[in-house]
Every structure is written in structure tokens, then in C-alpha cells.
Design a protein around this motif. Structure first.
Motif, PDB file in Angstrom:
ATOM      1  N   PHE A  37      20.533   9.611  -4.218  1.00 20.47           N
ATOM      2  CA  PHE A  37      21.969   9.526  -3.883  1.00 20.47           C
ATOM      3  C   PHE A  37      22.373   8.066  -3.645  1.00 20.47           C
ATOM      4  O   PHE A  37      23.351   7.574  -4.197  1.00 20.47           O
ATOM      5  N   ASP A  38      21.584   7.369  -2.824  1.00 26.77           N
ATOM      6  CA  ASP A  38      21.915   5.969  -2.522  1.00 26.77           C
ATOM      7  C   ASP A  38      21.865   5.096  -3.772  1.00 26.77           C
ATOM      8  O   ASP A  38      22.699   4.217  -3.965  1.00 26.77           O
ATOM      9  N   LYS A  39      20.872   5.374  -4.611  1.00 29.65           N
ATOM     10  CA  LYS A  39      20.683   4.524  -5.790  1.00 29.65           C
ATOM     11  C   LYS A  39      21.848   4.596  -6.761  1.00 29.65           C
ATOM     12  O   LYS A  39      22.186   3.622  -7.413  1.00 29.65           O
ATOM     13  N   PHE A  40      22.435   5.782  -6.859  1.00 26.53           N
ATOM     14  CA  PHE A  40      23.462   5.961  -7.894  1.00 26.53           C
ATOM     15  C   PHE A  40      24.870   6.122  -7.324  1.00 26.53           C
ATOM     16  O   PHE A  40      25.767   6.566  -8.028  1.00 26.53           O
ATOM     17  N   THR A  41      25.017   5.792  -6.055  1.00 23.54           N
ATOM     18  CA  THR A  41      26.359   5.867  -5.478  1.00 23.54           C
ATOM     19  C   THR A  41      26.935   4.466  -5.347  1.00 23.54           C
ATOM     20  O   THR A  41      26.232   3.522  -4.961  1.00 23.54           O
ATOM     21  N   ARG A  42      28.207   4.340  -5.709  1.00 24.09           N
ATOM     22  CA  ARG A  42      28.889   3.054  -5.597  1.00 24.09           C
ATOM     23  C   ARG A  42      30.142   3.262  -4.766  1.00 24.09           C
ATOM     24  O   ARG A  42      30.679   4.356  -4.695  1.00 24.09           O
ATOM     25  N   LYS A  43      30.619   2.167  -4.179  1.00 27.47           N
ATOM     26  CA  LYS A  43      31.747   2.307  -3.254  1.00 27.47           C
ATOM     27  C   LYS A  43      32.720   1.134  -3.424  1.00 27.47           C
ATOM     28  O   LYS A  43      32.290   0.004  -3.588  1.00 27.47           O
ATOM     29  N   VAL A  44      34.005   1.437  -3.376  1.00 21.12           N
ATOM     30  CA  VAL A  44      34.985   0.352  -3.189  1.00 21.12           C
ATOM     31  C   VAL A  44      35.682   0.613  -1.867  1.00 21.12           C
ATOM     32  O   VAL A  44      35.844   1.764  -1.464  1.00 21.12           O
ATOM     33  N   THR A  45      36.095  -0.442  -1.220  1.00 21.35           N
ATOM     34  CA  THR A  45      36.814  -0.286   0.043  1.00 21.35           C
ATOM     35  C   THR A  45      38.177  -0.940  -0.089  1.00 21.35           C
ATOM     36  O   THR A  45      38.285  -2.113  -0.442  1.00 21.35           O
ATOM     37  N   LEU A  46      39.198  -0.142   0.194  1.00 22.21           N
ATOM     38  CA  LEU A  46      40.555  -0.690   0.152  1.00 22.21           C
ATOM     39  C   LEU A  46      40.871  -1.265   1.523  1.00 22.21           C
ATOM     40  O   LEU A  46      40.577  -0.641   2.546  1.00 22.21           O
ATOM     41  N   PRO A  47      41.453  -2.461   1.553  1.00 24.29           N
ATOM     42  CA  PRO A  47      41.705  -3.101   2.846  1.00 24.29           C
ATOM     43  C   PRO A  47      42.695  -2.328   3.713  1.00 24.29           C
ATOM     44  O   PRO A  47      43.539  -1.575   3.209  1.00 24.29           O
ATOM     45  N   ILE A  59      36.214   4.441  -1.081  1.00 26.96           N
ATOM     46  CA  ILE A  59      36.192   5.490  -2.111  1.00 26.96           C
ATOM     47  C   ILE A  59      34.778   5.481  -2.694  1.00 26.96           C
ATOM     48  O   ILE A  59      34.296   4.454  -3.193  1.00 26.96           O
ATOM     49  N   ILE A  60      34.129   6.635  -2.535  1.00 25.06           N
ATOM     50  CA  ILE A  60      32.728   6.740  -2.940  1.00 25.06           C
ATOM     51  C   ILE A  60      32.645   7.427  -4.302  1.00 25.06           C
ATOM     52  O   ILE A  60      33.285   8.460  -4.517  1.00 25.06           O
ATOM     53  N   PHE A  61      31.879   6.836  -5.186  1.00 16.34           N
ATOM     54  CA  PHE A  61      31.644   7.432  -6.505  1.00 16.34           C
ATOM     55  C   PHE A  61      30.167   7.790  -6.581  1.00 16.34           C
ATOM     56  O   PHE A  61      29.316   6.908  -6.665  1.00 16.34           O
ATOM     57  N   ASP A  62      29.898   9.067  -6.519  1.00 14.07           N
ATOM     58  CA  ASP A  62      28.507   9.527  -6.543  1.00 14.07           C
ATOM     59  C   ASP A  62      28.136   9.909  -7.974  1.00 14.07           C
ATOM     60  O   ASP A  62      28.538  10.960  -8.477  1.00 14.07           O
ATOM     61  N   PHE A  63      27.377   9.012  -8.618  1.00 13.42           N
ATOM     62  CA  PHE A  63      26.962   9.267 -10.006  1.00 13.42           C
ATOM     63  C   PHE A  63      25.578   9.931 -10.058  1.00 13.42           C
ATOM     64  O   PHE A  63      25.013  10.099 -11.134  1.00 13.42           O
TER      65      PHE A  63
END
Ligand SMILES: O=P(O)(O)OC[C@H]1O[C@@H](O)[C@H](O)[C@@H](O)[C@@H]1O
Length: 560
Positions: A37-47, A59-63
Motif C-alpha cells: 500500500f505504501d509503495k504504490f500510494t501517492r499523495k498531493v496536499t492542497l494548501p 488527496i490520496i491515490f492508491d494504485f
């Protein structure tokens, strides 16, 4: 650029699909790697200053539930490198004419360039030039504030409380989707109608609901020549003049959102009431432009600005993040992986969010009008499949209709599930929200783990002949997108731009022009010819017997 299948990373991926891709079993991959899960999850954070949460929104994108290993991702990234995705991206942001069949820049990111980075096309600063992005935005702000406050009045001095946006395609789908998605933020005293279809029912129903004294028409058309829009707009104008006994003031009740000042003037709209944009804004990318005026009127300028800012944050991520960390790039590469190596033909997007009920329809134009192409940059047909058929409906509704096929059908349907952690409507002490979330999690899990015959039997009381019918093969890939808060304007902007750049990445790899749409022209030309024939004697000329036969039958039954 070279066709995708001539790149060495492509052949490498083919071999990798044979040796690894075909055999990967997701549930086992999770068992053997607790960090998947950690390896393939990416995140952007809106200020915080733009997001709906006081500490910003992740916003988490779990690939991780995709049919990939780390090696797959590396190889896909290699493909992106060889296909020149970064070079093409940089060319887009530099204002180069990457829409090579129309000789145009693709510069909609300038519309949401809220940090005012220098952006130029043909040496002209598109942000600050006269009639440029900032000036039009300011016009939108002033006008929307006047209408919302009631300072802008109709011809009898009343506040305008009904807005009818007349437009189609990109001049409709964005505004409809966004106003629906942001309904929570919408002015409660405004009624919105979106009229797009040439079917007279659409405009007739909107007009039947409206009072000419309090109605504002937004004629939204990039070209101002689209048959549906000009016909609906003329019908609206005739209705307005008839209902007001000729006393109605067009200037107070009609504004234009367009690039075509001469057609706007011919229609009778004062250029002072025109909100312009440039030809480098593609229709399907135009909600960020003056075409978004209905959104501004509805949710207010500050919210629209946050919408732009959220989009800009995703633009910046796309521009700066290395390919392997780049969320839209990963999304696009996964689409290539499934389309070209697994033979997937479709892509399902299911928002677990009622406010996003038009999101899949919006994405259909974005993706299918962009990448529904066969011809590559050198003018020859692609020898590989390109844009997938995108479809979707909000969940949980979709689960009770077509998810049968997603779970047990013969087709591989890569799916995206979208959920916001928080609801704008936490009714019944969040019971609904918890049930929604449990379905969002359960569907992705079920699609992945499936159910074996042994597991079915172990449930007991299942007649042996029913066992195969109750088996779920599983191993069906999903990407789970989780908004770590509410979906507000900024979060929505970022989500849309994720799909915009995902689509960009696909097109860049496939070596097609994602920014023209010649495929919509032929039908328009034939419809014009047939429209004439409906008013002439006979059943038209030069048609096949089916078209001619149907034309004759239509005229006979319809009394034309
Ligand atoms: O905004 P216009 O010029 O009326 O065009 C509306 C739509 O017209 C369609 O024909 C195009 O395929 C779309 O891309 C476009 O959004």
C-alpha cells in the motif's frame, strides 16, 4: 515522435507482461509485501488557504490494487521517458503549438495560473495582455458580484434569479458537472438550467420554468457557430422578445461566452457583455475560462478562484514531480498498461459521491474526444489500441445495476473509485457516510480478492451446480482515490486536472494529437445536407437505401 510500439520500452513491457503481468495475483502480492500500500500510494496536499479543510486537504491515490510490481512501474516510467512525455508536457506549458493539426497551443493551464507565472503564446503574455486571462477573470468577478447582489437588474428592475446556460459539449458538460459537484456552495436563490440538446424539449422545458423579467441567458460557445447552440439561443431570444412585447433589453439579459466577437455581435449581444477567451483553450478544457461563468455566478468568485487554485496545484505537481511520483503520469501509464498489454477496452470511473454524478459524463468528453484517435503524429494509423471507452455512474447506485459485469463478466475493466472522507451532508449521525465508505472499500476489496469455489462451498448449503455461478475470479484492478476531507472547489479542481493530465500522458505515449476533434465533423456536415432535404420534395439524394428509406418514413410519419 516515434510510434509507441517501436520503442524499446514497449517490447520490454510486452515481455514483462508475458512473464509477470499475466501471472500476478494481487491478493498474494499484498500477502507477500506488507508495504505494498505504501509503495504504490501517492499523495498531493492542497494548501489550507484554498482547501475545504483548515489544515489543507490530502488527496490520496492508491494504485496498489493494480496489476503491477515495482518493476512494472519502472518499465512504464521508462516508456514515458522514451515517448517523450516530459518533453511534450514542457512544450505544452511553454505555449508551443502541440495541437499540430490545428496549429494551436494547448494552454488551458494558463486559465488557472493563479500564481501568475509568466505564460506566453507567440511571445504574448497571455495573463496580463489586454483581454487576457486576468482581465477576463476580473470581468467575471465584477459581473457575478453585480448579478448575485442584485445590482445588475433585468429590464423591469428586478434581480435576475434564473440562469440559463445555452451551450453543448465542452460549453455545457464542465459547467453542468461543476455546478452539480459544488451545489453545497451554490446560491440558494438562483435557479440554473443548462440547455444543450437540439431537441426542442430541452429549451422549451427551461423556458417554461422561467420568467423573462428575471432570467439571464449565458450563450456559451467557443466558436459561436455550433448549430445546436445558435438555434437554442435564437429560440431563447425570440421567446424573450415575444414575452416582453419587444420591451425586453437584450443587453441586460443575454451575455456571450466565446472567442468569436463578430458572431456574438451579429447575434445582437453587446461586445461589452462578452466574456472572451482564446483559441488555445480547447472546448473540453474550457470550464476554467469564461465558459465557467455559470459556475462563478452560482458559487461566487472566491469559490471559483479556489477551484482554479486547486487545479493549479495539480498542474504544478504534474510539472514538477518525477515521473515515478507523478500522479497523473502513473494514472496514464496504467491506462496504457491495461489497454495495450491486457487488451482492456474500457475504463470505469465510479464516484462514491452523489454531487459528482455528472463527473463520468464530463470525463467521457475529456478522455474520448481527446484520445479517440487512430492517426499518429506522422500521419499513419496506430498499430495499437488508443483511448478507452470511459463510463461510470455514482456509487452505490452503479453497484445495483452494472457492477455484475465488472465482478463476473469476461472483460477486464480497470476501475477508479473516488470518495471524500467527509460528507457535506453527514445526516443520521454520519450513518450514510459510513455506509458509503464501507461500500467504497468493499467493492475494491471484492474485485481484488474474489471468491474461490472452495470458499463458496465452505459457506455451506450451496448446491454443487450453483458453485461456479457464485465464484468471483477476483484480481480485477482498481485505483482508489480518497479525498482526505470534503470535496470543495479546490479539491474538485485538482481531481479534474488529475484526469486531464492522465489523458495527456496517454496521448503522449500513443503519439496522437489529443487536442483536435476532427471526428465530430462528418456527422455535422451530413446533418446539414439532410436538414435541407427534409424541406424538399422526395427522400433526399445520394443516400444508401437505409438512410433514404428512414428519411422518407420520417417525413411521412412526421407530416413533413
Ligand atoms: O463551444 P462550441 O464552439 O459551441 O463547441 C461545442 C462543442 O462542439 C463539438 O462539436 C466539439 O466536438 C466540442 O469539442 C465542443 O466543446
Amino acid at each position: 515522435m516515434a510510434p509507441a510500439n517501436s520503442l524499446s520500452a514497449w517490447s520490454d513491457l510486452q515481455a514483462h507482461h508475458e512473464s509477470v503481468g499475466k501471472t500476478i495475483v494481487l491478493k498474494d502480492a499484498f500477502k507477500s509485501d506488507p508495504k505494498r500500500f505504501d509503495k504504490f500510494t501517492r499523495k498531493v496536499t492542497l494548501p489550507a488557504d484554498i482547501s475545504s479543510g483548515s489544515n489543507g486537504t490530502d488527496i490520496i491515490f492508491d494504485f496498489s490494487k493494480n496489476l503491477i510490481t515495482e518493476e512494472t512501474l519502472d518499465k512504464l516510467v521508462k516508456l514515458a521517458e522514451e515517448a517523450g512525455v516530459e518533453k511534450k508536457r514542457d512544450a505544452m506549458f511553454a505555449g508551443e503549438k502541440i495541437n499540430f493539426t490545428e496549429g494551436r497551443a494547448v494552454y488551458h493551464p494558463a486559465l488557472r495560473n493563479v500564481t501568475n507565472q509568466p505564460m506566453k503564446v507567440d511571445g504574448v503574455d497571455v495573463m496580463n495582455t489586454k483581454g487576457g486571462v486576468n482581465e477576463v477573470l476580473e470581468h467575471m468577478r465584477v459581473f457575478s458580484e453585480q448579478v448575485r447582489s442584485g445590482e445588475w437588474k433585468g429590464y423591469t428592475g428586478k434581480k435576475l434569479t434564473t440562469i440559463i446556460n445555452i451551450g453543448i459539449g465542452g460549453s455545457d458538460l464542465g459547467p453542468v458537472m461543476v455546478t452539480e459537484a459544488l451545489k453545497h456552495y451554490g446560491a440558494k436563490d438562483l435557479t440554473l438550467h443548462f440547455v444543450s440538446n437540439i431537441d426542442g424539449t430541452h429549451i422549451a422545458e427551461a423556458l417554461a420554468d422561467s420568467d423573462p423579467e428575471t432570467t439571464l441567458f449565458l450563450i456559451a460557445s467557443k466558436t459561436f457557430t455550433t448549430a445546436e447552440t445558435t438555434t437554442n439561443a435564437n429560440t431563447a431570444k425570440t421567446w424573450f422578445l415575444e414575452k416582453t412585447g419587444g420591451k425586453g433589453d437584450i443587453a441586460k439579459h443575454f451575455v456571450a461566452l466565446s472567442t468569436n466577437e463578430s458572431e456574438v455581435t451579429k447575434f445582437g449581444i453587446d461586445p461589452a457583455n462578452m466574456f472572451g477567451f482564446e483559441s488555445w483553450v480547447g472546448g473540453r478544457y474550457s470550464v476554467w475560462s469564461a465558459i465557467g461563468l455559470s459556475v462563478v455566478l452560482y458559487v461566487g468568485f472566491d469559490n471559483f478562484h479556489k477551484f482554479l487554485a486547486g487545479a493549479h496545484a495539480m498542474d504544478q505537481h504534474f510539472q514538477k514531480a518525477p515521473l515515478k511520483e507523478n500522479i497523473p503520469v502513473i494514472g496514464g501509464l496504467l491506462s496504457v498498461w491495461y489497454s495495450n498489454f491486457y487488451g482492456a477496452q474500457t475504463h470505469l470511473v465510479a464516484p462514491f459521491d452523489q454531487y459528482l454524478h455528472r463527473f463520468p459524463a464530463y470525463l467521457q468528453q475529456l478522455s474520448m474526444e481527446s484520445n479517440g484517435k487512430t492517426i499518429t503524429s506522422d500521419g499513419t494509423p496506430a498499430k495499437y489500441t488508443t483511448g478507452p471507452v470511459v463510463f461510470g455512474e455514482p456509487c452505490t447506485n452503479a453497484q445495483h445495476s452494472f457492477f455484475q459485469l465488472v465482478h463476473q463478466g469476461t472483460k477486464l475493466i480497470p476501475s477508479d473509485f473516488i470518495l471524500a472522507a467527509k460528507s457535506h451532508n453527514p445526516v443520521s449521525n454520519n450513518l450514510h457516510q459510513k455506509m458509503l465508505a464501507s461500500n467504497y472499500l468493499a467493492q475494491a476489496e471484492a474485485l481484488m480478492v474474489g471468491k474461490t469455489a472452495e470458499e463458496v462451498r465452505a459457506e455451506g448449503n450451496v448446491p454443487e451446480e450453483l458453485v461456479p455461478h457464485k465464484v468471483f475470479m477476483g484480481n480485477r484492478p482498481t485505483t482508489s482515490i480518497l479525498v482526505g476531507g470534503l470535496i470543495g472547489p479546490a479539491e474538485l479542481g485538482a481531481l479534474i486536472v488529475y484526469y486531464e493530465h492522465l489523458t495527456f500522458t496517454e496521448g503522449a505515449v500513443w503519439d496522437i494529437n489529443s487536442f483536435d476533434q476532427w471526428g465530430v465533423e462528418l456527422g455535422k456536415v451530413l446533418a446539414k445536407k439532410i436538414l435541407k432535404e427534409i424541406d424538399e420534395e422526395g427522400a433526399g439524394s445520394g443516400h444508401d437505401s437505409s438512410t433514404g428509406g428512414l428519411l422518407g418514413a420520417f417525413k411521412a410519419y412526421g407530416g413533413f
